[in-house]
Design a protein around this motif. Structure first.
Motif, mmCIF file in Angstrom:
data_model
loop_
_atom_site.group_PDB
_atom_site.id
_atom_site.type_symbol
_atom_site.label_atom_id
_atom_site.label_comp_id
_atom_site.label_asym_id
_atom_site.label_seq_id
_atom_site.Cartn_x
_atom_site.Cartn_y
_atom_site.Cartn_z
ATOM 1 N N ILE A 560 0.839 -1.206 0.000
ATOM 2 C CA ILE A 560 0.000 0.000 0.000
ATOM 3 C C ILE A 560 0.878 1.261 0.000
ATOM 4 C CG2 ILE A 560 -1.806 1.268 1.235
ATOM 5 C CD1 ILE A 560 -2.552 -1.494 2.545
ATOM 6 N N TYR A 561 0.720 2.047 -1.045
ATOM 7 C CA TYR A 561 1.414 3.327 -1.188
ATOM 8 C C TYR A 561 1.047 4.205 0.013
ATOM 9 C CZ TYR A 561 2.531 7.712 -3.794
ATOM 10 O OH TYR A 561 3.041 8.905 -4.242
ATOM 11 N N THR A 562 2.047 4.784 0.694
ATOM 12 C CA THR A 562 1.767 5.451 1.967
ATOM 13 C C THR A 562 2.345 6.858 2.033
ATOM 14 O OG1 THR A 562 1.618 3.342 3.131
ATOM 15 C CG2 THR A 562 2.080 5.281 4.478
ATOM 16 N N HIS A 563 1.455 7.800 2.287
ATOM 17 C CA HIS A 563 1.861 9.201 2.420
ATOM 18 C C HIS A 563 2.128 9.548 3.879
ATOM 19 C CE1 HIS A 563 0.233 13.325 3.482
ATOM 20 N NE2 HIS A 563 1.334 13.606 2.816
ATOM 21 N N LEU A 564 3.209 10.286 4.117
ATOM 22 C CA LEU A 564 3.494 10.836 5.445
ATOM 23 C C LEU A 564 3.712 12.332 5.293
ATOM 24 C CD1 LEU A 564 6.221 8.276 6.701
ATOM 25 C CD2 LEU A 564 3.779 8.246 7.267
ATOM 26 N N GLY A 565 3.277 13.101 6.285
ATOM 27 C CA GLY A 565 3.493 14.545 6.221
ATOM 28 C C GLY A 565 4.961 14.922 6.329
ATOM 29 N N LEU A 579 15.479 4.120 -0.550
ATOM 30 C CA LEU A 579 14.677 2.900 -0.411
ATOM 31 C C LEU A 579 13.237 3.276 -0.068
ATOM 32 C CD1 LEU A 579 16.565 0.192 1.671
ATOM 33 C CD2 LEU A 579 15.286 -0.192 -0.450
ATOM 34 N N ALA A 580 13.081 4.159 0.924
ATOM 35 C CA ALA A 580 11.748 4.535 1.389
ATOM 36 C C ALA A 580 10.946 5.205 0.281
ATOM 37 C CB ALA A 580 11.853 5.449 2.603
ATOM 38 N N LEU A 581 11.592 6.092 -0.474
ATOM 39 C CA LEU A 581 10.853 6.910 -1.447
ATOM 40 C C LEU A 581 10.699 6.264 -2.814
ATOM 41 C CD1 LEU A 581 12.175 10.492 -0.639
ATOM 42 C CD2 LEU A 581 10.177 9.308 0.256
ATOM 43 N N SER A 582 11.525 5.260 -3.131
ATOM 44 C CA SER A 582 11.360 4.617 -4.436
ATOM 45 C C SER A 582 11.808 3.165 -4.441
ATOM 46 C CB SER A 582 12.121 5.407 -5.511
ATOM 47 O OG SER A 582 13.500 5.473 -5.163
ATOM 48 N N GLY A 583 12.937 2.858 -3.846
ATOM 49 C CA GLY A 583 13.481 1.495 -3.915
ATOM 50 C C GLY A 583 12.500 0.423 -3.485
ATOM 51 N N LEU A 584 11.723 0.724 -2.454
ATOM 52 C CA LEU A 584 10.773 -0.281 -1.965
ATOM 53 C C LEU A 584 9.692 -0.574 -3.000
ATOM 54 C CD1 LEU A 584 10.299 0.713 1.802
ATOM 55 C CD2 LEU A 584 11.376 -1.367 0.924
ATOM 56 N N ASP A 585 9.403 0.398 -3.852
ATOM 57 C CA ASP A 585 8.398 0.191 -4.898
ATOM 58 C C ASP A 585 8.756 -1.017 -5.759
ATOM 59 O OD1 ASP A 585 5.980 0.918 -5.906
ATOM 60 O OD2 ASP A 585 6.642 2.815 -6.780
ATOM 61 N N LEU A 587 10.713 -3.468 -4.816
ATOM 62 C CA LEU A 587 10.783 -4.690 -4.013
ATOM 63 C C LEU A 587 9.407 -5.171 -3.563
ATOM 64 C CD1 LEU A 587 13.854 -3.783 -1.762
ATOM 65 C CD2 LEU A 587 13.817 -5.404 -3.663
ATOM 66 N N VAL A 588 8.580 -4.256 -3.045
ATOM 67 C CA VAL A 588 7.297 -4.688 -2.470
ATOM 68 C C VAL A 588 6.085 -4.061 -3.166
ATOM 69 C CG1 VAL A 588 8.267 -5.207 -0.189
ATOM 70 C CG2 VAL A 588 7.383 -2.907 -0.648
ATOM 71 N N GLY A 589 6.331 -3.296 -4.238
ATOM 72 C CA GLY A 589 5.207 -2.739 -4.990
ATOM 73 C C GLY A 589 4.569 -1.520 -4.354
ATOM 74 N N ALA A 590 5.251 -0.917 -3.402
ATOM 75 C CA ALA A 590 4.748 0.319 -2.795
ATOM 76 C C ALA A 590 5.906 1.036 -2.121
ATOM 77 C CB ALA A 590 3.650 0.022 -1.772
ATOM 78 N N CYS A 591 5.728 2.333 -1.911
ATOM 79 C CA CYS A 591 6.773 3.101 -1.231
ATOM 80 C C CYS A 591 6.109 4.246 -0.473
ATOM 81 C CB CYS A 591 7.787 3.627 -2.243
ATOM 82 S SG CYS A 591 7.030 4.701 -3.472
ATOM 83 N N PHE A 592 6.936 5.065 0.152
ATOM 84 C CA PHE A 592 6.436 6.222 0.885
ATOM 85 C C PHE A 592 6.421 7.461 0.002
ATOM 86 C CE2 PHE A 592 7.950 3.610 4.459
ATOM 87 C CZ PHE A 592 6.895 3.728 5.341
ATOM 88 N N LEU A 593 5.473 8.338 0.289
ATOM 89 C CA LEU A 593 5.443 9.675 -0.296
ATOM 90 C C LEU A 593 5.524 10.638 0.876
ATOM 91 C CD1 LEU A 593 4.558 12.001 -2.301
ATOM 92 C CD2 LEU A 593 2.204 11.392 -1.705
ATOM 93 N N ILE A 594 6.436 11.611 0.800
ATOM 94 C CA ILE A 594 6.527 12.605 1.872
ATOM 95 C C ILE A 594 6.039 13.939 1.322
ATOM 96 C CG2 ILE A 594 8.050 13.762 3.537
ATOM 97 C CD1 ILE A 594 8.068 10.716 3.901
ATOM 98 N N GLU A 595 5.015 14.500 1.948
ATOM 99 C CA GLU A 595 4.488 15.785 1.473
ATOM 100 C C GLU A 595 3.722 16.468 2.603
ATOM 101 O OE1 GLU A 595 4.708 17.796 -1.414
ATOM 102 O OE2 GLU A 595 3.733 19.011 0.140
ATOM 103 N N PRO A 596 4.233 17.580 3.087
ATOM 104 C CA PRO A 596 3.545 18.258 4.198
ATOM 105 C C PRO A 596 2.249 18.965 3.789
ATOM 106 C CG PRO A 596 5.570 19.428 3.601
ATOM 107 C CD PRO A 596 5.533 18.184 2.779
ATOM 108 N N ASP A 597 2.120 19.351 2.520
ATOM 109 C CA ASP A 597 0.934 20.100 2.092
ATOM 110 C C ASP A 597 -0.197 19.122 1.728
ATOM 111 O OD1 ASP A 597 -1.031 21.284 0.487
ATOM 112 O OD2 ASP A 597 0.344 22.863 -0.173
#
Ligand code: BF8
Ligand code: SF4
Length: 618
Positions: A560-565, A579-585, A587-597
């Motif tokens: 599950i693609y996951t957004h964090l502020g 890894l967090a922002l793209s590499g994991l995509d 490996l596991v088909g999802a990664c983190f997105l960081i965006e405060p807005d």
């Protein structure tokens, strides 16, 4: 401090002003004292794992005394962070199993099995014989099986049976199938000892495994056992915000996480003798309200009103109207003791593993829960005459919410099968779903991101699910009632309108994010795809805790693609950040997105949902 900038809520602002006038210090004051934060700590490059250090690495000194570089140090710190979060949820789960075990073995009269149908269903699901057996006999086996999920020899956790086939293959290939809750957590502590796992990516993968043990075992067991013991939630109506406190009643707040304590307090406030005593003391009755996750548990199952989320916990006491706050564990600011002492508010702790200097300790055990709960409620009543009416101010106007959407209840609302939901997704009326979960953090304007993200997503015909502290944000804004469909896009409005459900659905506390995992798995199975193929995402805009990081990590590791502020403290390592922002995509088909807005985040999440729909041919 400019109060207008601290929170979006009227009740919060009124209490921030009152706190200021009453000379009460809050988290916002202390954040100011702590700023600016240490850059080494913030980027994760400070290592305190051994006494050759502490070491803080930089361009000038790129390695610690042992030779560890920024990547290794960041990965180790992150790994331990995740282990901390997984331990919190999972140990809560263990306490639930202990209660189930005690009930099954006739060791307590204070707890019972409220949902025997669910007990049998879950037992069958994990491979326990149920045919022709008594519920209590089955409960013995189920408790034993769940205890084993914490051990080292099971090989894989019981709820692996819920994981879609394709996902299981991915985990097996990467070697991240969770074997046992305690095992993965202990192994993380081992790996991060000096001189052990010194390959950042390898450590991060174990962090993923540890988080999966949380999501698919510790948290999932906590949820399922709580349903068995206290009832599976069904839709019900209640209210939120500080206005749920009552000026003419004894007010008791429950705070923490485990329903084992709060359920008994709820029963005790309905005790006729105690109600009579409250009246003797001059109150009209006893009013119970929840905070944070244990509040979510009581709200989901029984419609107990919610006074507030994480950043409202100090402010609830500032009303001057709270006789007593009773806590179990997690997310309870130590400052509550001091805030309470500025008024007449007593703080009571109940768990030996979570004591607070200055609070009264009334230990709750499985065999004495009811007796202790009555003691606590009596203590609250005794404090009512000590209240100073001149210092009481309760913001008015609580807001209505509809809650109680367990997966069982959701299926019911859908008429017994997921087909109507899946058809709506296929038809593009519901374009996707996003779970917005987690905390408050005084680094943000309180609930600004939580709320605006939810609003933006429903406008785009994306169904929103909330748990934890985001629940209160959505509730206070009026998004948790069927009428909120007026704020949704046309497709979502049509479907939710026809089903009579809100466009933002409350699914419970933070351990209840396991309900969302299960729902994703059910939909993926129905479609014959992996979870990572679904047009879904997760988000925790204002998160603060280790537990929230564990949730985010198991969401990503589950596809599950996951957004964090904001990011965890990992930005000092390129390897870990990439890894967090793209590499994991990959490996596991999802990664983190960081965006405060929250508005930009909604746009980016929408993009992802679009691409997932396209790939599914929708
Ligand atoms: O587990 S959402 S502030 S209360 S960590 Fe804590 Fe965050 Fe609230 Fe519940 Ni979850
Ligand atoms: Fe320093 Fe290495 Fe010890 Fe960490 S483990 S404190 S980097 S010497």
């Amino acid at each position: 401090l400019n109060i207008e900038e601290l929170s979006i809520w009227e009740d919060a602002k009124q209490m921030l002003l009152k706190a200021k006038n009453d000379g009460v210090e809050t988290a916002w004051d202390r954040l100011q004292q702590q700023a600016p934060h240490c850059k080494f700590g913030e980027s994760g490059v400070c290592c305190r794992i051994c006494t050759m250090g502490p070491c803080r690495v930089s361009k000038k000194a790129p390695r610690g005394v042992c030779g560890a570089d920024a990547d290794v140090i960041v990965a180790r710190n992150f790994g331990r962070f995740i282990a901390g979060g997984a331990a919190g949820h999972s140990d809560h789960g263990r306490d639930c199993i202990e209660a189930l075990h005690a009930v099954a073995h006739g060791e307590t009269k204070d707890y019972t099995i409220k949902d025997a149908e669910k007990l049998m269903r879950i037992a069958k699901e994990v491979g326990i014989e149920t045919e022709g057996r008594e519920p209590l006999e089955v409960a013995k086996d189920l408790a034993a099986d769940f205890f084993e999920n914490y051990g080292t020899t099971k090989g894989e956790v019981s709820f692996i049976v819920r994981v879609p086939e394709k996902r299981r293959k991915i985990w097996d290939k990467l070697g991240i199938t969770p074997r046992g809750v305690d095992r993965e957590i202990a192994e993380m502590m081992h790996r991060t000892h000096m001189g052990c796992d010194n390959d950042a990516a390898n450590t991060v993968l174990h962090a993923a495994r540890t988080s999966l043990a949380d999501g698919w075992a510790g948290s999932m067991i906590a949820t399922e056992v709580s349903d068995i013991l206290f009832g599976t939630p069904t839709p019900n109506k209640t209210q939120v915000n500080l206005g749920v406190l009552k000026e003419d009643h004894v007010n008791i707040l429950v705070h923490g996480h485990n329903p084992i304590v709060s359920e008994k307090i709820m029963e005790a406030v309905n005790d006729p003798e105690l109600i009579a005593l409250a009246k003797e003391k001059g109150a009209k009755g006893i009013n119970l309200a929840g905070l944070c996750c244990t509040g979510n548990e009581l709200m989901m199952r029984h419609g107990i009103p919610m006074a507030g989320n994480h950043l409202m916990t100090e402010l609830a006491i500032v009303t001057g109207a709270v006789e007593l706050i009773v806590v179990d564990y997690q997310c309870i600011m130590p400052s509550l003791v001091q805030v309470g002492s500025c008024y007449h508010t007593k703080m009571v702790t109940t768990a030996d593993k979570a004591r607070f200097t200055g609070a009264e300790h009334i230990k709750f055990e499985i065999h004495n829960g009811m007796e202790q709960a009555k003691k606590v409620v009596r203590m609250a009543i005794e404090r009512f005459p000590l209240r100073d009416p001149a210092r009481v101010k309760i913001p008015n106007g609580p807001v209505e919410v509809v809650t109680g959407f367990s997966n069982e209840a959701l299926l019911d609302a859908l008429g017994g099968s997921l087909t109507p939901l899946i058809d709506a997704i296929k038809a593009g009326k519901i374009r996707g779903a996003v779970a917005i979960v987690g905390c408050n953090n005084p680094k943000y304007k309180h609930d600004y991101c939580n709320l605006n993200l939810a609003k933006e997503l429903i406008k785009r015909d994306i169904l929103v699910i909330v748990t934890g502290c985001v629940t209160v944000a959505a509730g206070k804004a009026g998004l948790l009632v069927p009428d909120a469909i007026d704020q949704a896009g046309p497709g979502l409005k049509e479907i939710c309108g026809a089903l009579g459900i809100p466009p933002v659905i409350h699914m419970g506390s933070c351990v209840d994010n396991a309900r969302i995992l299960q729902l994703c798995a059910l939909i993926a199975d129905e479609l014959g795809v992996d979870i990572s193929d679904l047009p879904v995402a997760a988000s925790s805009p204002e998160w603060y805790s280790e537990k929230a990081a564990a949730i985010g990590t198991y969401a990503v590791a589950s596809g599950i693609y996951t957004h964090l502020g904001h990011p965890p403290n990992i930005t000092g390592s390129e390897v870990v950040t990439n890894l967090a922002l793209s590499g994991l995509d990959e490996l596991v088909g999802a990664c983190f997105l960081i965006e405060p807005d929250p508005f930009k985040a909604a746009e980016l999440i929408d993009e992802r949902i679009k691409s997932k729909r396209l790939a599914l041919g929708l």
